[in-house]
Design an enzyme around this catalytic site. Structure first.
Site, PDB file in Angstrom:
ATOM      1  N   ASN A  88       0.819  -1.208   0.000  1.00  0.00           N
ATOM      2  CA  ASN A  88       0.000   0.000   0.000  1.00  0.00           C
ATOM      3  C   ASN A  88       0.854   1.259   0.000  1.00  0.00           C
ATOM      4  OD1 ASN A  88      -2.105  -1.802   0.162  1.00  0.00           O
ATOM      5  ND2 ASN A  88      -2.352  -1.594   2.371  1.00  0.00           N
ATOM      6  N   ASP A 137      -0.587   4.216   0.946  1.00  0.00           N
ATOM      7  CA  ASP A 137      -1.422   5.164   1.688  1.00  0.00           C
ATOM      8  C   ASP A 137      -0.823   5.626   3.012  1.00  0.00           C
ATOM      9  OD1 ASP A 137      -1.863   2.929   3.425  1.00  0.00           O
ATOM     10  OD2 ASP A 137      -3.620   2.331   2.257  1.00  0.00           O
ATOM     11  N   HIS A 186       6.093  -0.354  -2.443  1.00  0.00           N
ATOM     12  CA  HIS A 186       5.585   0.385  -3.604  1.00  0.00           C
ATOM     13  C   HIS A 186       5.662   1.894  -3.421  1.00  0.00           C
ATOM     14  CE1 HIS A 186       3.022  -3.252  -5.132  1.00  0.00           C
ATOM     15  NE2 HIS A 186       4.309  -3.398  -5.369  1.00  0.00           N
ATOM     16  N   CYS A 239      11.071  14.926  -8.387  1.00  0.00           N
ATOM     17  CA  CYS A 239      11.204  15.444  -9.740  1.00  0.00           C
ATOM     18  C   CYS A 239      11.790  14.376 -10.648  1.00  0.00           C
ATOM     19  CB  CYS A 239      12.089  16.689  -9.733  1.00  0.00           C
ATOM     20  SG  CYS A 239      12.288  17.435 -11.374  1.00  0.00           S
ATOM     21  N   CYS A 253       8.183  21.001 -11.250  1.00  0.00           N
ATOM     22  CA  CYS A 253       9.201  21.141 -10.211  1.00  0.00           C
ATOM     23  C   CYS A 253       9.527  22.621 -10.021  1.00  0.00           C
ATOM     24  CB  CYS A 253      10.451  20.379 -10.616  1.00  0.00           C
ATOM     25  SG  CYS A 253      11.856  20.611  -9.494  1.00  0.00           S
ATOM     26  N   CYS A 289      13.583  23.112 -11.228  1.00  0.00           N
ATOM     27  CA  CYS A 289      14.052  23.029 -12.615  1.00  0.00           C
ATOM     28  C   CYS A 289      12.944  23.072 -13.656  1.00  0.00           C
ATOM     29  CB  CYS A 289      14.879  21.760 -12.798  1.00  0.00           C
ATOM     30  SG  CYS A 289      13.893  20.233 -12.818  1.00  0.00           S
ATOM     31  N   THR A 330      -4.133  -9.291   0.976  1.00  0.00           N
ATOM     32  CA  THR A 330      -3.456  -9.245  -0.319  1.00  0.00           C
ATOM     33  C   THR A 330      -3.723 -10.520  -1.095  1.00  0.00           C
ATOM     34  OG1 THR A 330      -1.313  -9.157  -1.451  1.00  0.00           O
ATOM     35  CG2 THR A 330      -1.317 -10.031   0.800  1.00  0.00           C
ATOM     36  N   THR A 331      -3.869 -10.381  -2.409  1.00  0.00           N
ATOM     37  CA  THR A 331      -4.068 -11.556  -3.257  1.00  0.00           C
ATOM     38  C   THR A 331      -2.765 -12.309  -3.479  1.00  0.00           C
ATOM     39  OG1 THR A 331      -3.750 -10.223  -5.259  1.00  0.00           O
ATOM     40  CG2 THR A 331      -6.021 -10.519  -4.483  1.00  0.00           C
ATOM     41  N   ASN A 357      -7.909 -13.169   4.740  1.00  0.00           N
ATOM     42  CA  ASN A 357      -8.433 -12.645   3.475  1.00  0.00           C
ATOM     43  C   ASN A 357      -9.770 -13.324   3.193  1.00  0.00           C
ATOM     44  OD1 ASN A 357      -8.812 -11.865   0.676  1.00  0.00           O
ATOM     45  ND2 ASN A 357      -6.631 -11.376   0.654  1.00  0.00           N
TER      46      ASN A 357
END
Length: 257
Positions: free
Chosen positions: A112, A114, A129, A137, A158, A161, A200-201, A225
């Site tokens: 996740n 989040d 992840h 940037c 950005c 730059c 989770t799968t 699950n």
């Protein structure tokens, strides 16, 4: 309605009670009780539908799309972020954080983006992840964190730059962060007493891998699950329950009144 077999919750609680080092693997299902969509699962944000450009969500949210057409990738990143905005940790996140406070050997490997595990108080979190509210940037080394995307022009530029900012997350087709992979390898090399897979799968090899490793090493495994997953047939205990309900009931057995 599914009901765990007699004593199974007690057995899972006993495994946790007796373990000093625990690896907990989490996916979108653990955040469902916080009101977040599971994206591609049944009833998810992109379940069986294409984007307005006629793309799959994997195509729209790919590293290639971010490089070639960042406005398209950002459109769907922002849609996902809007559905997550204001979410708070639920009972499952809180119980996991409480377990870490009791057992410093508790680690979380989460897919996740989040940050709800950290909001709940977990410190030993491998966010494999990335984090959606941390921007970097694509042209220089500038980074910044934002509370939400509400005030951003898309794609955002950005301030240093003028390049395109992007969330510091792993998009489809991109490599996983080596630092996160190294940390996971270190946790497994140090040894664990229990591996739990929650919400989770386990479709990705690096998510299912620790469960397979534990099964081969004789380390107890637990899955929480409601649906069938890639590891359901190999775990020692399978609780077909939502994460918040299951973890609340397990916590009650660990701390009886």
């Amino acid at each position: 309605m599914y009901v765990p077999r007699d004593g199974e919750l007690d057995e899972v609680a006993a495994l946790i009670r007796n373990a000093q080092r625990v690896l907990i693997i989490t996916g979108a299902g653990i955040s469902a009780d916080s009101g977040l969509p599971t994206y591609r699962g049944i009833g998810g944000l992109y379940h069986e539908r294409l984007t307005k450009e006629g793309l799959t969500i994997e195509e729209a949210l790919s590293g290639d799309m971010m490089a070639r057409h960042p406005e398209v990738a950002w459109r769907y990143i922002a849609e996902i972020e809007a559905n997550c905005r204001g979410a708070q940790p639920n009972a499952a996140h809180n119980v996991i954080a409480d377990l870490e406070r009791e057992k410093p050997g508790v680690w979380v490997l989460t897919q996740n983006v989040d940050s709800l595990h950290r909001m709940a108080g977990s410190q030993k979190v491998i966010e494999i992840h990335g984090k959606v509210h941390h921007l970097r940037c694509t042209e220089c080394h500038h980074q910044r964190s934002v509370q939400d995307f509400a005030g951003l022009s898309l794609p955002p530029a950005c301030p240093v730059c003028g390049g395109v900012l992007r969330p510091d997350v792993v998009l489809f087709g991109e490599s996983l962060p080596q630092k996160g992979l190294d940390r996971l390898a270190h946790v497994l090399e140090q040894g664990v007493d229990l591996v739990m897979s929650i919400g989770t799968t386990s479709a990705f090899p690096y998510i299912a891998g620790p469960v397979w490793w534990a099964q081969q090493a004789g380390v107890p495994t637990v899955e929480i699950n409601p649906g069938e997953t890639e590891v359901s047939r190999i775990v020692d205990h399978r609780l077909r329950m939502g994460a918040a309900k299951a973890m609340t009931q397990i916590w009650a057995r660990l701390h009886p009144q």
